[in-house]
Design a protein around this motif. Structure first.
Motif, PDB file in Angstrom:
ATOM      1  N   SER A  42       0.801  -1.234   0.072  1.00 26.48           N
ATOM      2  CA  SER A  42      -0.178  -0.079   0.096  1.00 26.48           C
ATOM      3  C   SER A  42       0.923   1.327  -0.001  1.00 26.48           C
ATOM      4  O   SER A  42       0.382   2.356  -0.575  1.00 26.48           O
ATOM      5  N   PHE A  43       2.032   1.028   0.508  1.00 21.10           N
ATOM      6  CA  PHE A  43       2.889   2.261   0.639  1.00 21.10           C
ATOM      7  C   PHE A  43       3.390   2.990  -0.920  1.00 21.10           C
ATOM      8  O   PHE A  43       3.753   3.776  -0.939  1.00 21.10           O
ATOM      9  N   LEU A  44       3.376   1.829  -1.761  1.00 23.39           N
ATOM     10  CA  LEU A  44       3.912   2.277  -3.158  1.00 23.39           C
ATOM     11  C   LEU A  44       2.520   2.420  -4.136  1.00 23.39           C
ATOM     12  O   LEU A  44       2.813   2.420  -5.144  1.00 23.39           O
ATOM     13  N   ALA A  45       1.409   2.671  -3.378  1.00 19.87           N
ATOM     14  CA  ALA A  45       0.129   2.633  -4.157  1.00 19.87           C
ATOM     15  C   ALA A  45      -0.071   3.959  -4.739  1.00 19.87           C
ATOM     16  O   ALA A  45      -0.835   4.339  -5.570  1.00 19.87           O
ATOM     17  N   ASP A  46       0.488   5.108  -4.142  1.00 16.66           N
ATOM     18  CA  ASP A  46       0.304   6.696  -4.502  1.00 16.66           C
ATOM     19  C   ASP A  46       1.331   7.079  -4.849  1.00 16.66           C
ATOM     20  O   ASP A  46       2.418   6.962  -4.163  1.00 16.66           O
ATOM     21  N   TRP A  47       1.296   7.813  -5.967  1.00 12.00           N
ATOM     22  CA  TRP A  47       2.504   8.731  -6.371  1.00 12.00           C
ATOM     23  C   TRP A  47       2.132  10.109  -7.074  1.00 12.00           C
ATOM     24  O   TRP A  47       0.786  10.320  -7.177  1.00 12.00           O
ATOM     25  N   GLY A  97       7.560  11.737  -6.191  1.00 12.46           N
ATOM     26  CA  GLY A  97       7.537  10.932  -4.959  1.00 12.46           C
ATOM     27  C   GLY A  97       6.229  10.079  -4.525  1.00 12.46           C
ATOM     28  O   GLY A  97       5.300  10.461  -5.392  1.00 12.46           O
ATOM     29  N   ASN A  98       6.190   9.564  -3.384  1.00 14.16           N
ATOM     30  CA  ASN A  98       4.875   8.890  -3.224  1.00 14.16           C
ATOM     31  C   ASN A  98       4.153   9.662  -2.128  1.00 14.16           C
ATOM     32  O   ASN A  98       3.203   9.212  -1.620  1.00 14.16           O
ATOM     33  N   GLY A  99       4.562  10.993  -1.756  1.00 11.97           N
ATOM     34  CA  GLY A  99       3.980  11.684  -0.953  1.00 11.97           C
ATOM     35  C   GLY A  99       4.316  11.854   0.566  1.00 11.97           C
ATOM     36  O   GLY A  99       3.758  12.234   1.567  1.00 11.97           O
ATOM     37  N   VAL A 142       8.743  -8.159  -0.514  1.00 16.22           N
ATOM     38  CA  VAL A 142       8.128  -7.196  -1.138  1.00 16.22           C
ATOM     39  C   VAL A 142       9.283  -6.570  -2.285  1.00 16.22           C
ATOM     40  O   VAL A 142       8.862  -6.363  -3.501  1.00 16.22           O
ATOM     41  N   LEU A 143      10.371  -6.445  -1.888  1.00  8.99           N
ATOM     42  CA  LEU A 143      11.569  -6.084  -2.789  1.00  8.99           C
ATOM     43  C   LEU A 143      11.841  -6.994  -4.023  1.00  8.99           C
ATOM     44  O   LEU A 143      12.191  -6.401  -5.131  1.00  8.99           O
TER      45      LEU A 143
END
Length: 251
Positions: A42-47, A97-99, A142-143
């Motif tokens: 979820s941390f990588l879902a918004d840019w 960035g992702n905010g 994840v990685l």
């Protein structure tokens, strides 16, 4: 009481050789990557588009991906001499960035469409360093998916996730342009990955290449066993001629 070692900082990166591409082609690949990253965590879902402030950035989301809008960002990211014409062979640059803020943030930096041997094309993600998001994201599971997405979207020659501290240990390997990280990807264009010692795990990427995951636990440059394992795997991959540089210049 012994001093607790500083937390290592991690990144993921994909690299490929000269490949002339249009802003639209770069945008399509970026959209594919962002769509995949949203499934990783979820941390990588918004840019968000780059702006002067985080508050302003949240007004300009890049998700869901809009290919025409992304293509326009790449057009703005051409390289040129001051007041001079566009240097077409250097392709396009775009970062965003992702905010997140400070150590609890992620950032993507893209160089694509370049067809010069002077620099590699690349997709590099700066990963969070501390906090609950970092605890989740800085994991082998994840990685592995992050590197898989980068390698697949950009049809990379080589990709990896590791710590900056590990990278700094490897001056000799860096001169050749490639090395082995916590998670490493090698394109099938380079050849076939040979059998590797436990606990190393190998996974295929959609017929495009091979992922090599060194350890299920967090890989650190401060762990001599981790560093030694990475060197053993690098030697085996080098013997198989898989560690060739991406370009004539180090990545």
């Amino acid at each position: 009481m012994a001093k607790k070692p500083a937390t290592e900082a991690y990144y993921a990166g994909a690299y490929w050789g000269p490949r002339r591409e249009t802003p639209e082609e770069c945008a399509t690949r970026t959209a594919d990557l962002l769509t995949h990253l949203a499934t990783c965590d979820s941390f990588l879902a918004d840019w968000y588009k780059p702006t002067q402030s985080l508050k302003d950035a949240r007004k300009y989301p890049l998700m869901p991906p809009d290919v025409p809008a992304l293509a326009e960002e790449f057009r703005r990211g051409v390289n040129r001499e001051r007041g001079g014409p566009v240097i077409e062979q250097l392709g396009f640059n775009f970062w965003f960035g992702n905010g997140g803020e400070g150590a609890d943030s992620a950032e993507l930096r893209l160089t694509c469409g370049a067809f010069s041997e002077a620099i590699p094309n690349s997709c590099v993600m700066m990963l969070p360093k501390r906090g609950a998001n970092a605890e989740r994201v800085l994991s082998a599971s994840v990685l592995t998916e992050v590197v898989r997405g980068m390698a697949s979207a950009w049809d990379a020659d080589w990709a990896l996730a590791t710590s900056w501290e590990h990278r700094e240990l490897l001056e000799a390997e860096l001169r050749t342009g490639t090395f082995v990280g916590w998670v490493t990807y090698v394109s099938l264009r380079r050849g076939t990955v040979p059998p590797l010692p436990a606990p190393v795990r190998i996974e295929q990427v959609e017929g495009k290449g091979t992922l090599v995951i060194l350890t299920p636990e967090r890989f650190t440059a401060s762990n001599p066993e981790h560093v030694a394992l990475a060197e053993t795997v690098r030697e085996l991959l080098s013997r198989a001629d898989l560690m060739r540089p991406v370009t004539d210049s180090p990545s």
